[in-house]
Motif scaffolding. Structure first.
Motif, mmCIF file in Angstrom:
data_model
loop_
_atom_site.group_PDB
_atom_site.id
_atom_site.type_symbol
_atom_site.label_atom_id
_atom_site.label_comp_id
_atom_site.label_asym_id
_atom_site.label_seq_id
_atom_site.Cartn_x
_atom_site.Cartn_y
_atom_site.Cartn_z
ATOM 1 N N ILE A 31 1.652 -5.731 58.991
ATOM 2 C CA ILE A 31 1.214 -7.008 58.427
ATOM 3 C C ILE A 31 0.071 -7.589 59.261
ATOM 4 N N ARG A 32 0.227 -7.514 60.579
ATOM 5 C CA ARG A 32 -0.830 -8.036 61.448
ATOM 6 C C ARG A 32 -2.131 -7.267 61.253
ATOM 7 N N ALA A 33 -2.029 -5.965 61.065
ATOM 8 C CA ALA A 33 -3.237 -5.167 60.848
ATOM 9 C C ALA A 33 -3.946 -5.568 59.564
ATOM 10 N N GLY A 34 -3.198 -6.138 58.597
ATOM 11 C CA GLY A 34 -3.799 -6.589 57.356
ATOM 12 C C GLY A 34 -4.439 -7.957 57.466
ATOM 13 N N GLY A 35 -4.345 -8.613 58.630
ATOM 14 C CA GLY A 35 -5.034 -9.872 58.836
ATOM 15 C C GLY A 35 -4.160 -11.090 58.900
ATOM 16 N N LEU A 36 -2.833 -10.979 58.806
ATOM 17 C CA LEU A 36 -1.935 -12.128 58.861
ATOM 18 C C LEU A 36 -1.245 -12.158 60.217
ATOM 19 N N ALA A 37 -1.386 -13.260 60.932
ATOM 20 C CA ALA A 37 -0.728 -13.408 62.229
ATOM 21 C C ALA A 37 0.753 -13.707 62.013
ATOM 22 N N VAL A 38 1.609 -12.948 62.660
ATOM 23 C CA VAL A 38 3.060 -13.082 62.496
ATOM 24 C C VAL A 38 3.706 -13.161 63.875
ATOM 25 N N THR A 39 4.619 -14.110 64.040
ATOM 26 C CA THR A 39 5.431 -14.200 65.250
ATOM 27 C C THR A 39 6.898 -14.015 64.877
ATOM 28 N N VAL A 40 7.664 -13.444 65.806
ATOM 29 C CA VAL A 40 9.079 -13.150 65.564
ATOM 30 C C VAL A 40 9.907 -13.821 66.652
ATOM 31 N N HIS A 41 10.979 -14.519 66.244
ATOM 32 C CA HIS A 41 11.902 -15.164 67.175
ATOM 33 C C HIS A 41 13.312 -14.673 66.878
ATOM 34 N N ARG A 42 14.011 -14.346 67.933
ATOM 35 C CA ARG A 42 15.419 -13.929 67.807
ATOM 36 C C ARG A 42 16.274 -14.849 68.653
ATOM 37 N N THR A 43 17.311 -15.409 68.072
ATOM 38 C CA THR A 43 18.240 -16.283 68.781
ATOM 39 C C THR A 43 19.655 -15.775 68.562
ATOM 40 N N GLY A 44 20.530 -16.176 69.475
ATOM 41 C CA GLY A 44 21.902 -15.702 69.384
ATOM 42 C C GLY A 44 22.040 -14.319 69.997
ATOM 43 N N LEU A 45 23.266 -13.786 69.940
ATOM 44 C CA LEU A 45 23.552 -12.476 70.504
ATOM 45 C C LEU A 45 23.255 -11.397 69.472
ATOM 46 N N ALA A 46 22.145 -10.695 69.667
ATOM 47 C CA ALA A 46 21.780 -9.623 68.733
ATOM 48 C C ALA A 46 22.785 -8.484 68.857
ATOM 49 N N ARG A 47 23.290 -8.043 67.750
ATOM 50 C CA ARG A 47 24.281 -6.968 67.749
ATOM 51 C C ARG A 47 24.185 -6.203 66.440
ATOM 52 N N PRO A 48 24.804 -5.003 66.353
ATOM 53 C CA PRO A 48 24.722 -4.211 65.117
ATOM 54 C C PRO A 48 25.337 -4.969 63.941
ATOM 55 N N VAL A 49 24.729 -4.804 62.792
ATOM 56 C CA VAL A 49 25.222 -5.451 61.577
ATOM 57 C C VAL A 49 25.583 -4.368 60.560
ATOM 58 N N ALA A 50 26.218 -4.788 59.484
ATOM 59 C CA ALA A 50 26.582 -3.842 58.425
ATOM 60 C C ALA A 50 25.314 -3.204 57.849
ATOM 61 N N PRO A 51 25.379 -1.911 57.447
ATOM 62 C CA PRO A 51 24.182 -1.237 56.909
ATOM 63 C C PRO A 51 23.543 -1.985 55.753
ATOM 64 N N ALA A 52 24.354 -2.543 54.842
ATOM 65 C CA ALA A 52 23.788 -3.270 53.707
ATOM 66 C C ALA A 52 23.076 -4.532 54.163
ATOM 67 N N THR A 53 23.646 -5.232 55.144
ATOM 68 C CA THR A 53 22.992 -6.426 55.692
ATOM 69 C C THR A 53 21.707 -6.053 56.407
ATOM 70 N N ASP A 54 21.741 -4.946 57.147
ATOM 71 C CA ASP A 54 20.556 -4.476 57.860
ATOM 72 C C ASP A 54 19.398 -4.229 56.896
ATOM 73 N N LEU A 55 19.671 -3.486 55.815
ATOM 74 C CA LEU A 55 18.625 -3.194 54.831
ATOM 75 C C LEU A 55 18.193 -4.457 54.100
ATOM 76 N N THR A 56 19.149 -5.321 53.722
ATOM 77 C CA THR A 56 18.815 -6.537 52.979
ATOM 78 C C THR A 56 17.936 -7.463 53.809
ATOM 79 N N ALA A 57 18.282 -7.652 55.093
ATOM 80 C CA ALA A 57 17.469 -8.516 55.953
ATOM 81 C C ALA A 57 16.050 -7.970 56.079
ATOM 82 N N TYR A 58 15.944 -6.670 56.266
ATOM 83 C CA TYR A 58 14.609 -6.062 56.373
ATOM 84 C C TYR A 58 13.810 -6.282 55.093
ATOM 85 N N ARG A 59 14.425 -6.050 53.939
ATOM 86 C CA ARG A 59 13.712 -6.189 52.671
ATOM 87 C C ARG A 59 13.315 -7.649 52.412
ATOM 88 N N ILE A 60 14.161 -8.587 52.804
ATOM 89 C CA ILE A 60 13.810 -9.996 52.594
ATOM 90 C C ILE A 60 12.605 -10.375 53.448
#
Length: 401
Positions: free
Chosen positions: A274-303
């Motif tokens: 996305i950044r290479a296409g010209g849009l500046a993007v920042t990412v923030h993670r809060t809380g304890l990152a841990r493995p999630v269900a496969p369906a949640t993992d794919l859904t979050a990525y797609r959203i």
């Protein structure tokens, strides 16, 4: 199977099946009239005639069972009264009572059966000058009750078989409807995957191609970098398309690629494109990152992917912020940009926002979209970290077959 085939044949040839007992009864009557104490002799015409006359209505016993009982019983009782020595058992009436019990309600069958049994017993006792309660008189009563009971048992059996067949047919229709529903859901899910993959990567390719075209003459080095990004983006699109289409393969097919479907672990690569296409993007993670269900993992990525794609295509934004908040039981995904409303610039279908909402709902989550109070547009998804069968549909497998 043979019983069912015989039943079907009898229903197609009703007159023949109805007339068969009449013919048998006439033959028996002739044989009985020819038998005597001292040997065989010429049949007595009176007994044969009365029997034949009472058997005639049996030809239509299936069509009009109650009138046939009335007619045959009248003839048999008349014969028993006029020729008591020639007619002893009202056989035609017994067949009619059996037929009535198989083709009418239980109350009607037993009411008529008891009345017929009492009438036959009374006429026999009166014509033979015997008490009603002696064995020979009661035997006629038993005959009529037995014919009614046998017909009632056959009717109950037929009703039971009909209910079993109806339940089997209903279960078969339910299975077919469930299979069609699952096929439809699978098609929708695969269509969402294809939409997300194609829309995202084609948007990036288009943006990077525009950058390369603009810089080709003024800054060849940066134009070369944009072309390299196009190559990487198109390769990633092909890999994801191959993995998604692989979901359509049969279990025994040999897949061309066994690349896993993307997840949050691939978020950095997505943001880089996305950044290479010209849009500046920042990412923030809060809380304890841990493995999630496969369906949640794919859904979050797609959203996240669809939200940034919409921002790049429709919002005229310069910056977007992606936030991942790991709670106790949910993952909160927020994508905010500084552009305008996500209205398609051209003739769009709006499938992006609909697809994101369907994805979240399918795993038991929620998704809300709308203008951000501070300006721009915001997408917020609440997704369960783990799935249970009661709250989520089957999640797509991490690898295709």
């Amino acid at each position: 199977m043979q019983v069912a085939a015989m039943r079907r044949w009898a229903s197609r040839h009703e007159r023949i099946s109805d007339a068969s007992p009449a013919a048998v009864l006439i033959v028996i009557a002739v044989a009985a009239a020819a038998a005597g104490d001292s040997g065989w002799h010429a049949p007595r015409a009176a007994g044969v005639a009365w029997t034949a006359l009472s058997c005639v209505p049996l030809v239509v016993r299936s069509r009009w069972p109650l009138p046939v009982v009335v007619v045959t019983l009248t003839i048999d009782l008349t014969a028993m009264a006029l020729a008591p020595d020639r007619v002893a058992t009202p056989t035609a009436s017994l067949v009619a009572l059996y037929t009535l019990a198989t083709r009418s309600g239980r109350r009607t069958a037993w009411t008529v059966g008891v009345i017929a049994a009492v009438a036959v017993t009374g006429v026999y006792a009166a014509t033979h000058e015997e008490p009603v309660l002696v064995g020979t008189s009661l035997l006629r009563f038993d005959f009529a009750i037995a014919a009614t009971a046998l017909g009632d048992a056959v009717r109950s059996r037929r009703l039971h078989l009909a209910r079993v067949e109806a339940r089997a047919e209903r279960a078969e229709r339910t299975r077919e409807a469930e299979a069609r529903r699952r096929v439809t859901e699978e098609r929708v899910r695969i269509a969402r995957e294809l939409h997300d993959v194609v829309a995202h990567h084609i948007t990036l390719v288009n943006a990077q191609a525009g950058v390369a075209h603009h810089l080709m003459r003024t800054d060849p080095d940066r134009a070369y970098e944009a072309l390299a990004h196009i190559k990487e983006t198109s390769r990633a699109a092909l890999d994801e398309l191959r993995a998604t289409v692989g979901l359509l393969r049969q279990p025994d097919d040999a897949p061309d690629s066994r690349a896993p479907l993307p997840g949050l672990a691939d978020l950095d690569a997505l943001i880089g494109g996305i950044r290479a296409g010209g849009l500046a993007v920042t990412v923030h993670r809060t809380g304890l990152a841990r493995p999630v269900a496969p369906a949640t993992d794919l859904t979050a990525y797609r959203i996240v992917q669809e939200s940034l794609t919409n921002t790049h295509k429709h919002a005229r934004a310069t910056h977007a912020d992606v936030s991942l908040d790991y709670g106790a039981v949910t993952l909160r995904v927020t994508v905010t940009d500084d552009g305008g409303p996500h209205a398609p610039k051209g003739p769009g279908t709006g499938h992006g926002l609909i697809g994101m909402r369907e994805r979240a709902t399918a795993i038991g989550g929620t998704l809300t979209t709308g203008p951000h109070p501070g300006g721009g547009f915001r997408v917020v998804a609440e997704l369960p970290l783990s799935l249970t069968p009661a709250t989520a549909r089957p999640a797509p497998r991490k690898h295709h077959p």
